[in-house]
Motif scaffolding. Structure first.
Motif, mmCIF file in Angstrom:
data_model
loop_
_atom_site.group_PDB
_atom_site.id
_atom_site.type_symbol
_atom_site.label_atom_id
_atom_site.label_comp_id
_atom_site.label_asym_id
_atom_site.label_seq_id
_atom_site.Cartn_x
_atom_site.Cartn_y
_atom_site.Cartn_z
ATOM 1 N N GLY A 1 36.212 46.975 38.914
ATOM 2 C CA GLY A 1 36.600 47.562 37.842
ATOM 3 C C GLY A 1 35.328 47.332 37.259
ATOM 4 N N GLU A 2 33.673 46.306 37.394
ATOM 5 C CA GLU A 2 32.687 46.010 36.523
ATOM 6 C C GLU A 2 31.857 46.617 37.606
ATOM 7 O OE1 GLU A 2 32.715 42.269 34.349
ATOM 8 O OE2 GLU A 2 34.894 41.811 34.737
ATOM 9 N N GLN A 3 30.510 46.832 36.806
ATOM 10 C CA GLN A 3 29.155 46.185 37.725
ATOM 11 C C GLN A 3 28.618 45.875 36.874
ATOM 12 O OE1 GLN A 3 28.346 50.736 37.080
ATOM 13 N NE2 GLN A 3 28.674 51.599 39.034
ATOM 14 N N PRO A 4 28.650 43.908 37.582
ATOM 15 C CA PRO A 4 27.535 43.537 37.029
ATOM 16 C C PRO A 4 26.262 43.213 36.814
ATOM 17 C CG PRO A 4 29.008 42.481 38.627
ATOM 18 C CD PRO A 4 29.545 43.687 38.743
ATOM 19 N N VAL A 5 26.117 43.295 35.981
ATOM 20 C CA VAL A 5 24.255 42.563 35.511
ATOM 21 C C VAL A 5 24.344 40.995 36.035
ATOM 22 C CG1 VAL A 5 22.200 42.945 34.547
ATOM 23 C CG2 VAL A 5 23.877 44.332 34.135
ATOM 24 N N LEU A 6 23.728 41.014 36.388
ATOM 25 C CA LEU A 6 22.278 39.631 37.065
ATOM 26 C C LEU A 6 21.231 38.752 36.849
ATOM 27 C CD1 LEU A 6 24.831 38.959 40.542
ATOM 28 C CD2 LEU A 6 25.586 38.277 38.783
ATOM 29 N N GLY A 7 20.351 38.626 35.492
ATOM 30 C CA GLY A 7 19.954 37.853 35.955
ATOM 31 C C GLY A 7 19.461 36.681 36.300
ATOM 32 N N PRO A 8 18.133 36.445 36.875
ATOM 33 C CA PRO A 8 17.803 34.873 37.581
ATOM 34 C C PRO A 8 18.859 33.961 37.016
ATOM 35 C CG PRO A 8 15.908 36.100 36.508
ATOM 36 C CD PRO A 8 17.069 36.902 35.807
ATOM 37 N N GLY A 9 19.487 33.163 38.001
ATOM 38 C CA GLY A 9 20.141 32.122 38.009
ATOM 39 C C GLY A 9 21.732 32.317 37.235
ATOM 40 N N GLU A 10 21.987 33.678 37.468
ATOM 41 C CA GLU A 10 23.062 33.767 36.845
ATOM 42 C C GLU A 10 24.501 34.055 38.152
ATOM 43 O OE1 GLU A 10 22.843 35.967 32.457
ATOM 44 O OE2 GLU A 10 22.918 37.165 34.315
ATOM 45 N N ARG A 11 25.326 34.021 37.825
ATOM 46 C CA ARG A 11 26.438 33.812 38.774
ATOM 47 C C ARG A 11 27.418 35.109 37.896
ATOM 48 N NH1 ARG A 11 29.843 28.906 40.777
ATOM 49 N NH2 ARG A 11 31.397 30.418 40.107
ATOM 50 N N PHE A 12 28.449 35.466 39.067
ATOM 51 C CA PHE A 12 29.018 36.588 38.821
ATOM 52 C C PHE A 12 30.575 36.143 40.152
ATOM 53 C CE2 PHE A 12 32.186 40.341 39.517
ATOM 54 C CZ PHE A 12 32.497 40.497 38.193
ATOM 55 N N GLU A 13 32.001 35.863 39.254
ATOM 56 C CA GLU A 13 32.498 35.790 40.038
ATOM 57 C C GLU A 13 34.042 36.637 40.159
ATOM 58 O OE1 GLU A 13 36.259 31.805 40.970
ATOM 59 O OE2 GLU A 13 33.914 31.612 40.386
ATOM 60 N N TYR A 14 34.819 36.687 40.949
ATOM 61 C CA TYR A 14 35.731 37.821 41.019
ATOM 62 C C TYR A 14 36.448 37.234 42.112
ATOM 63 C CZ TYR A 14 34.390 41.253 43.725
ATOM 64 O OH TYR A 14 34.217 41.904 45.843
ATOM 65 N N THR A 15 37.886 38.392 41.341
ATOM 66 C CA THR A 15 39.262 37.448 42.631
ATOM 67 C C THR A 15 39.610 39.136 43.174
ATOM 68 O OG1 THR A 15 39.977 35.224 42.480
ATOM 69 C CG2 THR A 15 40.842 37.061 43.549
ATOM 70 N N SER A 16 40.112 39.478 44.464
ATOM 71 C CA SER A 16 40.812 40.110 44.318
ATOM 72 C C SER A 16 41.664 40.552 45.884
ATOM 73 C CB SER A 16 39.693 41.750 44.951
ATOM 74 O OG SER A 16 40.340 43.240 44.567
ATOM 75 N N GLY A 17 41.969 41.625 46.628
ATOM 76 C CA GLY A 17 43.503 41.364 47.766
ATOM 77 C C GLY A 17 43.394 41.983 48.576
ATOM 78 N N VAL A 18 43.916 42.195 49.265
ATOM 79 C CA VAL A 18 43.793 42.796 50.453
ATOM 80 C C VAL A 18 44.910 42.306 51.389
ATOM 81 C CG1 VAL A 18 43.044 41.364 52.206
ATOM 82 C CG2 VAL A 18 42.266 43.778 52.651
ATOM 83 N N PRO A 19 45.777 43.888 51.796
ATOM 84 C CA PRO A 19 47.248 43.629 52.042
ATOM 85 C C PRO A 19 47.055 44.386 53.876
ATOM 86 C CG PRO A 19 46.846 46.028 51.306
ATOM 87 C CD PRO A 19 46.025 44.938 51.074
ATOM 88 N N LEU A 20 47.575 44.119 55.109
ATOM 89 C CA LEU A 20 47.664 44.224 56.397
ATOM 90 C C LEU A 20 48.766 44.433 56.758
ATOM 91 C CD1 LEU A 20 43.735 41.297 57.837
ATOM 92 C CD2 LEU A 20 43.898 43.939 57.121
ATOM 93 N N PRO A 21 48.795 44.556 58.020
ATOM 94 C CA PRO A 21 50.180 45.720 58.576
ATOM 95 C C PRO A 21 50.415 44.196 59.855
ATOM 96 C CG PRO A 21 48.366 47.086 59.653
ATOM 97 C CD PRO A 21 48.001 45.762 58.587
ATOM 98 N N THR A 22 49.053 42.878 60.089
ATOM 99 C CA THR A 22 49.028 42.181 61.236
ATOM 100 C C THR A 22 49.114 40.774 60.557
ATOM 101 O OG1 THR A 22 46.450 42.472 61.075
ATOM 102 C CG2 THR A 22 48.597 43.702 62.591
ATOM 103 N N ALA A 23 49.160 40.331 61.105
ATOM 104 C CA ALA A 23 48.742 38.244 60.622
ATOM 105 C C ALA A 23 48.052 37.746 60.558
ATOM 106 C CB ALA A 23 50.514 37.381 61.155
ATOM 107 N N SER A 24 47.073 38.317 61.509
ATOM 108 C CA SER A 24 45.155 38.203 60.687
ATOM 109 C C SER A 24 44.210 39.634 61.011
ATOM 110 C CB SER A 24 44.980 37.267 61.978
ATOM 111 O OG SER A 24 44.992 37.750 63.050
ATOM 112 N N GLY A 25 43.255 38.687 60.599
ATOM 113 C CA GLY A 25 42.223 40.444 60.733
ATOM 114 C C GLY A 25 41.199 39.408 60.164
ATOM 115 N N PHE A 26 40.160 40.641 60.004
ATOM 116 C CA PHE A 26 38.104 40.186 59.492
ATOM 117 C C PHE A 26 38.318 41.137 57.888
ATOM 118 C CE2 PHE A 26 36.879 41.074 63.114
ATOM 119 C CZ PHE A 26 36.388 42.432 62.722
ATOM 120 N N MET A 27 37.534 40.816 57.192
ATOM 121 C CA MET A 27 36.386 41.920 56.449
ATOM 122 C C MET A 27 35.333 41.452 55.955
ATOM 123 S SD MET A 27 38.891 42.170 53.062
ATOM 124 C CE MET A 27 37.619 43.067 51.909
#
Length: 131
Positions: free
Chosen positions: A71-97
């Motif tokens: 829900g965000e469109q972060p602006v990052l100046g020099p030296g700045e950082r943005f951190e977020y956590t999200s999630g993903v469901p799968l029908p199998t016990a492994s995969g990749f993104m």
């Protein structure tokens, strides 16, 4: 942890299997992933859109495109950082993104893409093969 750097913008991803949100019987497996975007360059940039390619263990691919992240469109100046956590469901016990973020410089409005590193979604019983 997985890492990619594009135009002096570093993206790291740390996935985490969530057994409490998963069910072997229902063939539902869920991971959270924490992304840190660090601007080590000299320009101020803004994240505008995301593009994910999610592949399960059966080879089924799903593409997800959308505005911003969490829900965000972060602006990052020099030296700045943005951190977020999200999630993903799968029908199998492994995969990749893997994916990209569409960025824009705030000074000139120049659009460019940065890479999100491919990362593995491994369930607790998944075996890793190292080559």
């Amino acid at each position: 942890m997985y890492r990619a750097v594009t135009r002096q913008i570093e993206v790291t991803v740390e996935p985490n299997f969530l057994p409490e949100r998963s069910s072997l019987e229902k063939r539902q497996f869920f991971w959270s992933y924490t992304v840190v975007i660090t601007n080590s360059g000299a320009e101020t940039v803004q994240l505008k859109t995301r593009h994910w390619i999610i592949t399960d263990a059966s080879g089924r691919m799903q593409e997800v495109r959308g505005e911003g992240v969490v829900g965000e469109q972060p602006v990052l100046g020099p030296g700045e950082r943005f951190e977020y956590t999200s999630g993903v469901p799968l029908p199998t016990a492994s995969g990749f993104m893997e994916g990209t973020y569409q960025m824009v410089t705030t000074d000139t409005g120049e659009p460019f893409e940065i890479d999100v590193p491919a990362f593995s979604l491994d369930g607790p019983d998944s075996r890793r093969t190292l080559n």
